[in-house]
Design a protein around this motif. Structure first.
Motif, PDB file in Angstrom:
ATOM      1  N   ILE A 235       1.815   8.071  -0.463  1.00  0.00           N
ATOM      2  CA  ILE A 235       1.781   8.214   1.002  1.00  0.00           C
ATOM      3  C   ILE A 235       1.867   9.650   1.577  1.00  0.00           C
ATOM      4  CG2 ILE A 235       2.630   7.628   3.161  1.00  0.00           C
ATOM      5  CD1 ILE A 235       3.888   4.991   1.512  1.00  0.00           C
ATOM      6  N   LYS A 236       0.620  10.170   1.997  1.00  0.00           N
ATOM      7  CA  LYS A 236       0.881  11.470   2.508  1.00  0.00           C
ATOM      8  C   LYS A 236       1.146  11.393   4.194  1.00  0.00           C
ATOM      9  CE  LYS A 236      -2.637  12.498  -0.914  1.00  0.00           C
ATOM     10  NZ  LYS A 236      -4.106  12.806  -1.341  1.00  0.00           N
ATOM     11  N   ALA A 237       2.418  11.604   4.281  1.00  0.00           N
ATOM     12  CA  ALA A 237       2.670  11.824   5.742  1.00  0.00           C
ATOM     13  C   ALA A 237       3.156  13.316   6.010  1.00  0.00           C
ATOM     14  CB  ALA A 237       4.042  10.794   5.792  1.00  0.00           C
ATOM     15  N   GLY A 238       2.011  13.920   6.948  1.00  0.00           N
ATOM     16  CA  GLY A 238       2.184  15.187   7.272  1.00  0.00           C
ATOM     17  C   GLY A 238       2.477  16.091   5.925  1.00  0.00           C
ATOM     18  N   ALA A 239       3.525  16.854   5.886  1.00  0.00           N
ATOM     19  CA  ALA A 239       3.572  17.703   4.579  1.00  0.00           C
ATOM     20  C   ALA A 239       4.299  16.902   3.428  1.00  0.00           C
ATOM     21  CB  ALA A 239       4.426  18.792   4.980  1.00  0.00           C
TER      22      ALA A 239
ATOM     23  N   ALA B 253       3.332   0.491   1.618  1.00  0.00           N
ATOM     24  CA  ALA B 253       1.804   1.223   1.602  1.00  0.00           C
ATOM     25  C   ALA B 253       1.778   2.220   2.810  1.00  0.00           C
ATOM     26  CB  ALA B 253       0.794   0.206   1.585  1.00  0.00           C
ATOM     27  N   GLY B 254       0.955   3.143   2.751  1.00  0.00           N
ATOM     28  CA  GLY B 254       0.678   4.069   3.900  1.00  0.00           C
ATOM     29  C   GLY B 254      -0.440   3.664   4.602  1.00  0.00           C
ATOM     30  N   ILE B 255      -0.277   3.453   5.909  1.00  0.00           N
ATOM     31  CA  ILE B 255      -1.176   3.241   7.193  1.00  0.00           C
ATOM     32  C   ILE B 255      -1.584   4.373   7.880  1.00  0.00           C
ATOM     33  CG2 ILE B 255      -0.658   0.703   6.762  1.00  0.00           C
ATOM     34  CD1 ILE B 255       1.058   1.144   9.460  1.00  0.00           C
TER      35      ILE B 255
ATOM     36  N   ILE C 243      -0.942  11.311  13.986  1.00  0.00           N
ATOM     37  CA  ILE C 243      -0.465  12.623  14.074  1.00  0.00           C
ATOM     38  C   ILE C 243      -0.001  12.988  12.607  1.00  0.00           C
ATOM     39  CG2 ILE C 243       1.575  14.003  14.735  1.00  0.00           C
ATOM     40  CD1 ILE C 243      -0.204  12.974  16.973  1.00  0.00           C
ATOM     41  N   MET C 244       0.429  12.012  11.838  1.00  0.00           N
ATOM     42  CA  MET C 244       0.828  12.459  10.349  1.00  0.00           C
ATOM     43  C   MET C 244      -0.241  12.200   9.303  1.00  0.00           C
ATOM     44  SD  MET C 244       3.859  13.791  10.830  1.00  0.00           S
ATOM     45  CE  MET C 244       4.881  13.585   9.490  1.00  0.00           C
TER      46      MET C 244
ATOM     47  N   LEU D 128      18.135   6.057   2.529  1.00  0.00           N
ATOM     48  CA  LEU D 128      16.831   7.056   2.302  1.00  0.00           C
ATOM     49  C   LEU D 128      16.706   8.092   3.211  1.00  0.00           C
ATOM     50  CD1 LEU D 128      14.205   4.097   1.990  1.00  0.00           C
ATOM     51  CD2 LEU D 128      14.781   5.810   0.292  1.00  0.00           C
ATOM     52  N   PRO D 129      16.277   9.257   2.818  1.00  0.00           N
ATOM     53  CA  PRO D 129      15.961  10.380   3.846  1.00  0.00           C
ATOM     54  C   PRO D 129      15.170   9.900   4.884  1.00  0.00           C
ATOM     55  CG  PRO D 129      14.863  10.715   1.821  1.00  0.00           C
ATOM     56  CD  PRO D 129      15.716   9.745   1.578  1.00  0.00           C
ATOM     57  N   GLU D 130      15.215  10.516   6.328  1.00  0.00           N
ATOM     58  CA  GLU D 130      14.479   9.793   7.422  1.00  0.00           C
ATOM     59  C   GLU D 130      13.040   9.890   6.927  1.00  0.00           C
ATOM     60  OE1 GLU D 130      13.944   8.630  10.924  1.00  0.00           O
ATOM     61  OE2 GLU D 130      16.054   8.877  10.082  1.00  0.00           O
ATOM     62  N   TYR D 131      12.447  10.845   6.525  1.00  0.00           N
ATOM     63  CA  TYR D 131      10.981  10.760   6.284  1.00  0.00           C
ATOM     64  C   TYR D 131      10.530   9.790   5.327  1.00  0.00           C
ATOM     65  CZ  TYR D 131      11.129  13.028   1.814  1.00  0.00           C
ATOM     66  OH  TYR D 131      11.474  13.322   0.346  1.00  0.00           O
TER      67      TYR D 131
END
Length: 502
Positions: free
Chosen positions: A397-401, A425-427, A431-432, A461-464
């Protein structure tokens, strides 16, 4: 060596051992070998010769195994297909591999297209009344084991059209020998088979136990979990093989906690990682049973990694080290080995690595390179060489950086006692780029809401990595081999979003 030699050797060394238990039928190695010889004579009569592809569209059974080895005996190439199929899917394979013939049964005839362009079609009938002992011995055709194909396995297609993985006799024999070695299989072993033989994991069960002279106990009743468990006890099964969903069902929907398995020696899991929470629970229930975590690919014949049973607690979550005869690297994008703890791609070398994809040299070149098979699976390695799978490159999953691996989030959510299964999964996110969504299956009659899931994730888990969306579902979409179809989750989410905008 022709793979059919496995059967002939066991028929010579263990003629009276039961090879297969199926419904009310039991067949010993002597009889199975005779049946294979009889069916090989039938194939020869239909003109099957070395290199000809023959489709098997059959459920697990005595006759599946017999036809499988009969095709190999005459030098043919087995192309086994999923019986839960469609005319369109069968048509695709027929067009792809151009088989000489099809062996099926009455139930599956409906999936054969009218214009199938094959030389013959055989309707297999269960039972040993088809055994013709008057047929002369049909010799095992000699093969160039490193070059001649034994089998084409069409991948289950988690990301697109299935590809035909070409496996030679050497690919199959080397992987089979390695598995027999690390599982310490003998002629006394009896495996409970609930996985389909057309799938590489199931295929490895067939070959390893025939090679060892052991017994295959076949059941199609895994939806009736307690019947399978009862059969394991009655047949004195020494082994059980499953995918993560198999174990999730056993833990949450069966009577496994109230039963004793005095003969069960080991359990194996592949086709995805079993969550650490489920491994711990399984070992609480069956403390004296060896648990083998395993990892592999169809392109590697079946198996690449395994974790020794005495390491499951110390290396919880690891898929282990390379099986005998395989060399593995965890490689960075620059082609160098990653440093300890860093993520890279698993690259494998060994005699079990496929010859390539049938009729697709371009796809073959993408994964078979000078340094080995590029699996597309991401992992990290610890200071002792143990490998921990992070997930598929395509699942990241590619969320921003940030680059987020779904399995880490799934393993946290599955720790919750109310949760049976989970997929992440990434949806799309404006923005991100992508955001994390969790699809959660709960135990029957138990309740959680989205806030409960998010609260637990924020603690662990970390916030991101905390999901931005949680959806409760009745089940997860899976391939026939038990792997989660993440693309199907994404597609369904997109349809849901589209419906909401209308």
């Amino acid at each position: 060596m022709n793979i059919c030699t496995f059967l002939e050797n066991s028929a010579r060394d263990y003629p009276d051992n039961i090879a297969i238990v199926y419904r009310e039928q039991r067949v010993d190695y002597r009889t199975l070998s005779m049946l294979v010889n009889s069916l090989a004579g039938t194939l020869t009569g239909h003109g099957v010769k070395k290199g000809d592809r023959v489709i098997l569209l059959l459920e697990n059974s005595i006759h599946y195994a017999a036809w499988y080895f009969a095709v190999l005996r005459v030098g043919g190439v087995v192309v086994a297909l999923n019986t839960d199929t469609t005319v369109k899917e069968v048509e695709y394979v027929l067009s792809s591999c151009q088989p000489k013939g099809v062996i099926t049964n009455k139930a599956c005839c409906q999936y054969l297209p009218e214009n199938n362009n094959v030389d013959f079609r055989i309707i297999a009938v269960e039972g040993l009344d088809t055994l013709d002992q008057s047929i002369a011995v049909c010799p095992i055709i000699e093969v160039d084991e490193g070059d001649d194909l034994a089998q084409i396995i069409y991948t289950s297609g988690t990301t697109g059209k299935p590809k035909g993985v070409m496996l030679t006799h050497l690919n199959l024999s080397s992987n089979t020998e390695s598995i027999v070695e690390y599982l310490r299989l003998t002629s006394d072993d009896k495996i409970m088979v609930v996985l389909p033989f057309f799938y590489s994991y199931g295929n490895s069960l067939l070959l390893t136990h025939i090679m060892a002279g052991g017994t295959l106990i076949i059941s199609h009743q895994f939806v009736f979990l307690n019947k399978v468990l009862e059969m394991m006890i009655n047949e004195k099964a020494t082994g059980f093989a499953g995918v993560p969903s198999s174990y999730a069902m056993l833990l949450h929907k069966s009577n496994i906690r109230g039963l004793k398995f005095p003969h069960l020696r080991y359990m194996t899991c592949a086709g995805g990682a079993l969550s650490p929470a489920n491994i711990i629970e399984l070992k609480k229930i069956l403390p004296c049973v060896d648990y083998y975590a395993m990892y592999g690919q169809t392109e590697a014949t079946a198996r690449l990694l395994y974790l020794e049973p005495d390491q499951w607690m110390e290396r919880l979550g690891s898929a282990g080290k390379a099986i005998p005869g395989v060399e593995l690297r965890v490689m960075a994008k620059d082609g160098q080995d990653v440093r300890i703890g860093e993520i890279g791609e698993i690259v494998a070398c060994g005699l079990n690595i496929m010859k390539g994809y049938w009729g697709d040299p371009e796809a073959t070149r993408e994964v078979l390179k000078d340094d080995g098979l590029h699996t597309g699976d991401l992992a990290r390695i610890d200071e002792d060489g143990y490998i921990f799978i992070a997930g598929r490159q395509s699942d990241m999953i590619k969320a921003g950086a940030f680059r987020i691996h779904p399995q880490e989030i799934e393993d946290v959510i599955i720790e919750m006692p109310e949760v049976v299964e989970c997929a992440v999964a990434g949806i799309p996110d404006e923005i991100m780029g992508e955001k994390v969504k969790a699809f959660v299956v709960l135990q029957a009659d138990l309740c959680l809401d989205e806030k409960d899931i998010l609260r637990y994730c924020k603690k662990n888990l970390p916030e991101y990595k905390v999901p931005k969306v949680v959806e409760f579902v009745d089940s997860l979409p899976r391939t026939t081999s038990g792997k989660i179809k993440r693309y199907a989750l994404k597609e369904e989410n997109s349809k849901h979003e589209y419906r909401n905008t209308k």
